[in-house]
Design a protein around this motif. Structure first.
Motif, mmCIF file in Angstrom:
data_model
loop_
_atom_site.group_PDB
_atom_site.id
_atom_site.type_symbol
_atom_site.label_atom_id
_atom_site.label_comp_id
_atom_site.label_asym_id
_atom_site.label_seq_id
_atom_site.Cartn_x
_atom_site.Cartn_y
_atom_site.Cartn_z
ATOM 1 N N GLY A 263 0.793 -1.224 0.000
ATOM 2 C CA GLY A 263 0.000 0.000 0.000
ATOM 3 C C GLY A 263 0.825 1.272 0.000
ATOM 4 O O GLY A 263 0.363 2.316 0.461
ATOM 5 N N VAL A 264 2.034 1.194 -0.534
ATOM 6 C CA VAL A 264 2.918 2.360 -0.594
ATOM 7 C C VAL A 264 2.538 3.226 -1.788
ATOM 8 O O VAL A 264 2.230 2.717 -2.872
ATOM 9 N N MET A 265 2.560 4.547 -1.593
ATOM 10 C CA MET A 265 2.269 5.489 -2.668
ATOM 11 C C MET A 265 3.572 6.087 -3.199
ATOM 12 O O MET A 265 4.599 6.068 -2.516
ATOM 13 N N ALA A 266 3.531 6.638 -4.409
ATOM 14 C CA ALA A 266 4.740 7.177 -5.035
ATOM 15 C C ALA A 266 4.463 8.546 -5.643
ATOM 16 O O ALA A 266 3.410 8.755 -6.252
ATOM 17 N N VAL A 267 5.402 9.460 -5.452
ATOM 18 C CA VAL A 267 5.381 10.749 -6.142
ATOM 19 C C VAL A 267 6.605 10.751 -7.058
ATOM 20 O O VAL A 267 7.737 10.851 -6.590
ATOM 21 N N VAL A 268 6.356 10.597 -8.347
ATOM 22 C CA VAL A 268 7.394 10.263 -9.322
ATOM 23 C C VAL A 268 7.947 11.513 -9.993
ATOM 24 O O VAL A 268 7.197 12.406 -10.378
ATOM 25 N N GLY A 269 9.256 11.543 -10.144
ATOM 26 C CA GLY A 269 9.892 12.627 -10.863
ATOM 27 C C GLY A 269 11.162 13.096 -10.182
ATOM 28 O O GLY A 269 11.592 12.513 -9.186
ATOM 29 N N PRO A 270 11.798 14.133 -10.693
ATOM 30 C CA PRO A 270 11.375 14.882 -11.869
ATOM 31 C C PRO A 270 11.516 14.068 -13.151
ATOM 32 O O PRO A 270 12.475 13.314 -13.304
ATOM 33 N N ILE A 271 10.546 14.220 -14.033
ATOM 34 C CA ILE A 271 10.514 13.464 -15.285
ATOM 35 C C ILE A 271 11.525 14.032 -16.286
ATOM 36 O O ILE A 271 12.211 13.289 -16.985
ATOM 37 N N ILE A 272 11.599 15.364 -16.362
ATOM 38 C CA ILE A 272 12.506 16.012 -17.314
ATOM 39 C C ILE A 272 13.871 16.144 -16.662
ATOM 40 O O ILE A 272 14.194 17.153 -16.029
#
Length: 385
Positions: A263-272
């Protein structure tokens, strides 16, 4: 009453309405419906030919705390004097006059999470704010929005060079465990004192800041790029029964099934970004697709000033190049980001009762040619091209 009428309305919560009407009353969305009929007496914003969307949400950046233009003078992201500083509060450092807030509005970002950097194992409170205002206390949506922690190279580099802990990944994990264990002991003493079984302990701001994390009221938000660091964060969160968000999650695709199962959440990035440091060796645009496919709730971030905050929508668009479906990419900067922040009842979609945070664009948000035309926060026009 204000009516935004005639545009192509991406509600995010349901169908695209083309044309559609969004009614605003008393800072909230009163109604959303297809067509272009508006109530008698309503003030009208003609959105014909425009796209109407909920305001974008940048779930991780450093706007206002790593100020534009300035170098060390306006940089308050990292307290390099102590690797364990959960008691630090972003509200005491964020400058609402930072030009980054204006940039956010120009990119349609109406909510962002800002806070400490990743030099410290525990960096302090993160803060969710609206992007328009002159007094930070009046811009706050959630405080704290989590406690920032960091594993991997950044804490090692910040302290190890001075022969201080953490000089290794083991030490970083040990310091995090130690702080959580101390906070547990502090909580136990407070509970015993309240029950008449001992004296109340002296106030401990470090432990006090971690009590909402231990009570699962707010998440521990751990900066981690490599898969092994991500799993260290999962191990510690499991040990102390914490809610966990992995910030960056660069190699999350290697352990996506593990994150989903826990149940872990992810905030992904920076993409660029490029491979600016060794931990980014495994960076790939396919990361978001794999995480989402495994069932990991995710948002896309800019990590401003690493990527300027106004390019949040473009960042989500690039995740599509890696295979993330368009709908999920839109949700990653709207309703799914709101859900990760625990603000989905107020933000992230165009639905009655939600805050009237609305963006008008002259094209699809993932088209590099698209310009933000007008931005509303709580029903008030705060930016116009």
């Amino acid at each position: 009453m204000l009516a935004i009428s005639g545009g192509k309305v991406f509600t995010v919560a349901g169908k695209v309405l083309d044309p559609g009407v969004v009614l605003i009353e008393k800072q909230k969305i009163a109604d959303v419906y297809a067509g272009n009929q508006v109530p008698a007496g309503a003030a009208v914003v003609d959105a014909t030919g425009l796209v109407v969307m909920p305001g974008f949400i940048d779930a991780h950046c450093h706007v206002g705390i790593a100020e534009e233009i300035y170098r060390e003078e306006g940089d308050d992201t990292n307290e390099y004097t102590d690797p364990v500083t959960p008691q630090l509060r972003a509200v005491d450092a964020v400058n609402p006059a930072d030009l980054g807030f204006r940039d956010a509005l120009s990119g349609g970002v109406t909510t962002l999470v800002t806070g400490p950097g990743s030099a410290n194992v525990l960096g302090g409170e993160m803060l969710a704010v609206k992007t328009s205002g002159t007094v930070i206390d009046q811009m706050i949506l959630r405080r704290p929005a989590g406690i920032k922690a960091a594993l991997g190279e950044n804490p090692k580099r910040s302290y190890g060079r001075d022969k201080k802990a953490p000089a290794t990944r083991m030490a970083a994990a040990a310091l995090l465990r130690e702080a959580l264990a101390r906070a547990l002991d502090y909580r136990r003493k407070l509970e015993n004192a309240a029950a008449g079984r001992g004296e109340k302990p002296d106030r401990d701001l470090k432990s006090e800041a971690l009590l909402p994390v231990l009570r699962r009221e707010i998440p521990l938000r751990v900066h981690a790029h490599r898969a092994d660091d991500i799993m260290t964060a999962v191990r510690i969160a499991t040990e102390f029964d914490l809610r966990l968000i992995i910030e960056h999650c660069t190699e999350g695709y290697l352990v996506a099934d593990q994150l989903a199962a826990r149940g872990v959440m992810a905030v992904v990035g920076p993409i660029i970004t490029n491979r600016a440091k060794v931990e980014l060796q495994g960076v790939t645009l396919e990361n978001a697709r794999v995480l989402a496919g495994a069932g990991v709730p995710l948002a896309v971030m800019t990590d401003h000033p690493v990527v300027p905050v106004q390019y949040l929508a473009l960042s989500a668009g690039l995740a599509m190049r890696g295979g993330l479906p368009e709908e999920q990419a839109l949700r990653a900067i709207t309703i799914d980001a709101a859900r990760i922040l625990g603000l989905e009842q107020r933000l992230g979609s165009l639905e009655p009762g939600k805050d009237a945070d609305i963006v008008l664009l002259d094209g699809h948000p993932f088209d590099t040619r698209t310009m933000v035309i007008k931005v509303f926060i709580s029903g008030e026009a705060v930016w116009e091209k």
